[in-house]
Design an enzyme around this catalytic site. Structure first.
Site, PDB file in Angstrom:
ATOM      1  N   ASN A 194       0.839  -1.177  -0.084  1.00 42.69           N
ATOM      2  CA  ASN A 194      -0.105   0.073   0.044  1.00 42.69           C
ATOM      3  C   ASN A 194       0.867   1.141  -0.019  1.00 42.69           C
ATOM      4  OD1 ASN A 194      -2.031   1.831   0.291  1.00 42.69           O
ATOM      5  ND2 ASN A 194      -3.112   0.705   1.766  1.00 42.69           N
ATOM      6  N   ASP A 195       1.444   1.670   0.892  1.00 45.32           N
ATOM      7  CA  ASP A 195       2.081   2.788   1.315  1.00 45.32           C
ATOM      8  C   ASP A 195       3.117   3.040   0.497  1.00 45.32           C
ATOM      9  OD1 ASP A 195       0.384   3.399   3.426  1.00 45.32           O
ATOM     10  OD2 ASP A 195       1.708   2.404   4.599  1.00 45.32           O
ATOM     11  N   VAL A 196       3.902   1.819  -0.129  1.00 43.18           N
ATOM     12  CA  VAL A 196       5.296   2.014  -0.882  1.00 43.18           C
ATOM     13  C   VAL A 196       4.764   2.172  -2.351  1.00 43.18           C
ATOM     14  CG1 VAL A 196       6.475   0.677   0.921  1.00 43.18           C
ATOM     15  CG2 VAL A 196       5.174  -0.733  -1.208  1.00 43.18           C
ATOM     16  N   THR A 197       3.612   1.993  -2.654  1.00 38.36           N
ATOM     17  CA  THR A 197       3.261   2.227  -3.967  1.00 38.36           C
ATOM     18  C   THR A 197       2.143   3.371  -4.105  1.00 38.36           C
ATOM     19  OG1 THR A 197       1.108   1.175  -3.776  1.00 38.36           O
ATOM     20  CG2 THR A 197       3.112  -0.068  -4.585  1.00 38.36           C
ATOM     21  N   ALA A 218       0.415   3.635   7.072  1.00 37.76           N
ATOM     22  CA  ALA A 218       0.843   5.099   7.389  1.00 37.76           C
ATOM     23  C   ALA A 218      -0.637   5.846   7.680  1.00 37.76           C
ATOM     24  CB  ALA A 218       1.426   5.377   6.035  1.00 37.76           C
TER      25      ALA A 218
END
Length: 458
Positions: free
Chosen positions: A386-389, A427
């Site tokens: 999720n957050d890393v994309t 996040a």
């Protein structure tokens, strides 16, 4: 002669530690590196028992057998999804072990330890107990026992500074009056409390950094204990763990484009309502797709990049994902895996997870290697990341993750996103990818969805 044997044993163990650490840098040699390091530790323990005047060898043997049995049981039964929690606990146990060792040393030297002895004992106690209590909180956050959101309250930093001041003041007093054992107890209690209050305000999204930092702390505590005991093996081992942990922490911070100070005191991870603001209040819609729709897109692709995340670990879908990738490659599709440094809940989590499923290491690409490939990729298959994309890291200056390097999934021609629900990531913010016209959202358990994909392809 006896002293020479002990020093040679320590030297051999130090060499094995260094070689083992070097071999851990590659999955193909990591298992052997782990074995070498463990064997080096066994040599160091035996040499230490040979050097020290041990009162009761029976108790030592019972402890070794009991500890080995517990460790072996945990190693066999722990799930990959729980590995970050396990690492966090092991960090904490390392800090606690160092603290207990110097407590016994303080009791042995009481009431007249030298300034050097009381200094090394206090340093070990403070770092060890902060590591232990902080690791317990990190474990609670990763396990879901403690909320993953940052826990903040008024005068939080003031309280932490006050605790630190009490520790320093107590240490100075104990330097001058080492016979006042009560102050040693106060320092222990405040150190334990400080560890809790330092980690509580850190959000779950920063746990990979916290785990690496606590690993470094446990090494520092062991190194300080080595100076307190004049044990060379403990000094070398602690220094290696402390230095490598700090380097890893630095790598994690760089991957998130944030300073360690910001991670520790920024209260990152509060749920934000930034997505609505980013669209000026306009309603957003998500288009759900079926497995059959995804199958058509995947079969007609030339290149597919798979982006694994923590959702993959939770669903235990790594073996099924490898099967899906094998079937696509059998149909002439080129498959690669994009690995973000902080994907998952600890450093290297995704690499270990995919290695367990026998995914060839050559197919795993780090962020800097793979980001240029997304523009040419027909499909980016995101499984639980999720957050890393999230493109908000590049496009939305008001986002908490703005500036964090991400995988450029948004540049792929088609995005297939496997997600259990529309819940925000660790996040605490929504992923802008969900609302792109080229994104195909497939909701449900990742393992079931991937299994259905495999069945449809068959």
């Amino acid at each position: 002669m006896r002293e020479n044997i002990i020093y040679i044993s320590y030297l051999i163990s130090a060499v094995l530690f260094i070689l083992g650490l070097k071999m851990l840098s590659h999955p193909k040699t990591a298992r052997n590196g782990n074995f070498l390091s463990a064997f080096g530790m066994l040599i160091a323990i035996c040499a230490t028992l040979f050097e020290r005047n041990v009162i009761n060898y029976q108790l030592i043997i019972i402890g070794i057998i009991l500890g080995s049995a517990i460790g072996a049981f945990l190693a066999v039964t722990v799930k990959m999804t729980e590995m970050p929690q396990m690492v966090g606990l092991l960090n904490g146990y390392g800090g606690l072990a160092s603290a207990l060792v110097v407590v016994s040393e303080y009791v042995r030297l009481y009431p007249t330890p030298t300034l050097y002895e009381i200094s090394t004992i206090l340093i070990t106690l403070v770092i060890g107990l902060i590591t232990f209590s902080g690791s317990l909180v990190a474990y609670g956050k990763l396990q879901g026992i403690v909320t993953g959101q940052p826990v903040t309250y008024p005068f939080q930093k003031t309280l932490n500074l006050l605790q630190f001041f009490v520790i320093v003041t107590g240490a100075i007093f104990l330097f001058m009056h080492p016979e006042h054992i009560l102050w040693a107890g106060v320092i222990c209690a405040i150190s334990f409390s400080l560890g809790i209050f330092l980690v509580l305000p850190i959000g779950g999204a920063d746990m990979p950094v916290v785990v690496a930092l606590l690993n470094s702390y446990s090494g520092m505590a062991a190194c300080a204990a080595g100076f307190a005991l004049s044990n060379y093996a403990l000094i070398v081992t602690g220094a290696l763990v402390g230095a490598s942990g700090m380097i890893l922490t630095r790598i994690m911070c760089k991957a998130m484009n944030r300073s360690l100070t910001n991670v520790m005191f920024g209260a990152f991870g509060k749920v934000e309502a930034s997505a609505t603001a980013a669209t000026n209040g306009k309603a957003k819609s998500v288009q759900g797709y079926s497995v059959d729709d995804a199958q058509i897109v995947l079969e007609n692709a030339n290149e597919v990049i798979i982006v694994p995340g923590y959702g993959l670990a939770v669903a235990q879908a790594q073996h099924n994902l490898r099967e899906l990738a094998d079937m696509l490659e059998a149909k002439g599709v080129e498959v690669k895996y994009a690995i973000h440094p902080v994907a998952g809940r600890m450093p290297g989590h995704m690499n270990v997870l995919l290695a367990e499923a026998n995914v060839p290491y050559e197919k795993l690409y780090e962020m800097d290697q793979i980001n240029t490939e997304f523009e040419r990729a027909d499909v980016a298959l995101v499984v639980g990341a999720n957050d890393v994309t999230n493109p908000a890291a590049k496009n939305n200056p008001g986002s908490p993750i703005y500036g964090m390097p991400i995988l450029d999934v948004d540049k792929a021609k088609t995005i297939i996103f496997l997600k259990r629900s529309m819940a925000a990531g660790f996040a605490g913010i929504e992923n802008e990818l969900f609302y792109l016209p080229k994104t195909m959202m497939i909701f449900g358990d990742a393992k079931k969805t991937v299994v259905d994909m495999v069945n449809v392809l068959k």
